[in-house]
Every structure is written in structure tokens, then in C-alpha cells.
Write a protein that holds these residues in place. Sequence first.
Motif, short mmCIF file in Angstrom:
data_model
loop_
_atom_site.label_atom_id
_atom_site.label_comp_id
_atom_site.label_asym_id
_atom_site.label_seq_id
_atom_site.Cartn_x
_atom_site.Cartn_y
_atom_site.Cartn_z
N UNK A 128 0.82 -1.20 0.00
CA UNK A 128 0.00 0.00 0.00
C UNK A 128 0.86 1.27 0.00
N UNK A 129 2.03 1.23 0.64
CA UNK A 129 2.87 2.43 0.77
C UNK A 129 3.98 2.53 -0.26
N UNK A 130 4.11 1.53 -1.15
CA UNK A 130 5.15 1.63 -2.17
C UNK A 130 5.72 0.27 -2.53
N UNK A 131 6.89 0.28 -3.17
CA UNK A 131 7.55 -0.94 -3.61
C UNK A 131 9.00 -0.94 -3.13
N UNK A 132 9.59 -2.15 -3.08
CA UNK A 132 10.99 -2.28 -2.69
C UNK A 132 11.56 -3.52 -3.35
N UNK A 133 12.88 -3.64 -3.26
CA UNK A 133 13.59 -4.81 -3.78
C UNK A 133 14.35 -5.43 -2.63
N UNK A 134 14.22 -6.75 -2.45
CA UNK A 134 14.97 -7.47 -1.44
C UNK A 134 15.99 -8.35 -2.12
N UNK A 135 17.23 -8.30 -1.64
CA UNK A 135 18.32 -9.07 -2.20
C UNK A 135 18.94 -9.91 -1.11
N UNK A 136 19.19 -11.18 -1.38
CA UNK A 136 19.80 -12.06 -0.39
C UNK A 136 18.84 -13.15 0.02
N UNK A 137 19.18 -13.83 1.08
CA UNK A 137 18.36 -14.93 1.55
C UNK A 137 18.51 -15.09 3.05
N UNK A 138 18.35 -16.33 3.50
CA UNK A 138 18.47 -16.59 4.94
C UNK A 138 19.86 -16.20 5.42
N UNK A 139 19.90 -15.49 6.50
CA UNK A 139 21.17 -15.09 7.08
C UNK A 139 21.58 -13.67 6.76
N UNK A 140 21.33 -13.21 5.52
CA UNK A 140 21.72 -11.86 5.16
C UNK A 140 20.81 -11.34 4.04
N UNK A 141 20.09 -10.28 4.32
CA UNK A 141 19.15 -9.71 3.36
C UNK A 141 19.32 -8.20 3.30
N UNK A 142 19.25 -7.64 2.09
CA UNK A 142 19.29 -6.20 1.89
C UNK A 142 17.98 -5.79 1.24
N UNK A 143 17.30 -4.80 1.80
CA UNK A 143 16.05 -4.30 1.25
C UNK A 143 16.25 -2.84 0.87
N UNK A 144 15.93 -2.51 -0.38
CA UNK A 144 16.12 -1.15 -0.90
C UNK A 144 14.76 -0.60 -1.31
N UNK A 145 14.39 0.57 -0.75
CA UNK A 145 13.12 1.20 -1.09
C UNK A 145 13.29 2.71 -1.09
N UNK A 146 12.21 3.42 -1.39
CA UNK A 146 12.27 4.88 -1.39
C UNK A 146 12.43 5.43 0.02
N UNK A 147 12.23 4.63 1.05
CA UNK A 147 12.41 5.07 2.43
C UNK A 147 13.82 4.82 2.94
N UNK A 148 14.67 4.16 2.13
CA UNK A 148 16.05 3.92 2.54
C UNK A 148 16.45 2.48 2.31
N UNK A 149 17.60 2.12 2.87
CA UNK A 149 18.15 0.78 2.72
C UNK A 149 18.22 0.12 4.08
N UNK A 150 17.84 -1.16 4.13
CA UNK A 150 17.88 -1.92 5.37
C UNK A 150 18.66 -3.20 5.12
N UNK A 151 19.67 -3.46 5.93
CA UNK A 151 20.45 -4.69 5.85
C UNK A 151 20.19 -5.46 7.13
N UNK A 152 19.78 -6.73 6.99
CA UNK A 152 19.50 -7.56 8.14
C UNK A 152 20.39 -8.79 8.09
N UNK A 153 21.17 -8.98 9.14
CA UNK A 153 22.02 -10.17 9.29
C UNK A 153 21.44 -10.98 10.44
N UNK A 154 21.30 -12.29 10.23
CA UNK A 154 20.71 -13.13 11.26
C UNK A 154 21.40 -14.48 11.31
N UNK A 155 21.18 -15.18 12.40
CA UNK A 155 21.63 -16.55 12.55
C UNK A 155 20.39 -17.41 12.44
#
Length: 111
Positions: free
Chosen positions: A21-48
Motif C-alpha cells: 500500500x505504501x510503495x515498492x521495494x527490492x529485497x536481495x539475499x536470503x536466509x542469514x543476510x538480506x538487503x532491502x532497498x526502497x524509497x524510504x532507505x536501505x535496510x540490511x538484516x544479518x541473522x543466525x
Amino acid sequence: MGFGFRKSFKIAPGVRINTGKRGASVSLGGKGLTTNISNRGTRVTASIPKTGLSYTATSSAKPKAKAASKRRSEVSHPAEVKPVKRSILGTIFMWIGIFTVGLLIVGALAG
């Protein structure tokens, strides 16, 4: 209660397009490390995986507005925009994410 909309499309291994509803984004990566890029900024999530532990670093696309509860004398002057501060660890995770995504894309195109 309001209505919401969210849909995610897989376009390649490790690459997703997310719409909502608020827009679109692109997610790159998979389990353990994901980068999400949108008009609101970039988010990098690292997990175990399988532990529930994760770390998320965000980089805002737009500077946040200051609180609206300023006195009238302060409002007459334009607010200064300060750069977004990032921790060193967050920056490291962000670059690791970008590098990993690049490797995933090259691997998907080569294979």
C-alpha cells in the motif's frame, strides 16, 4: 481497522520485488543476510538462522523532521538538516550485504 495490501514476487534466486500500500521495494539475499532497498532507505538484516537472533542496520533516504513542538521564535528560522549517523558495525553489515547480493546476482546470471 484499515485494509492493507502486500505482495512479494520472486524474480530470481535471492531477488524479490515487494509491493504494498505504501510503495515498492527490492529485497536481495536470503536466509542469514538480506538487503532491502526502497524509497524510504536501505535496510540490511544479518541473522543466525533458527536462533531468532538478528541485527538490522538502516540507512534513511530522507532526513527525519525535527519535532513540531518548537517555540514560535525558533520556528521562524529553517531547521538545520543533520546527516544520518551510522554505527561502524551497521556500515560493515551493509557492505557485506551489498557484496553478497552482487555475488548472488552474478551466480544467478552465470548458472
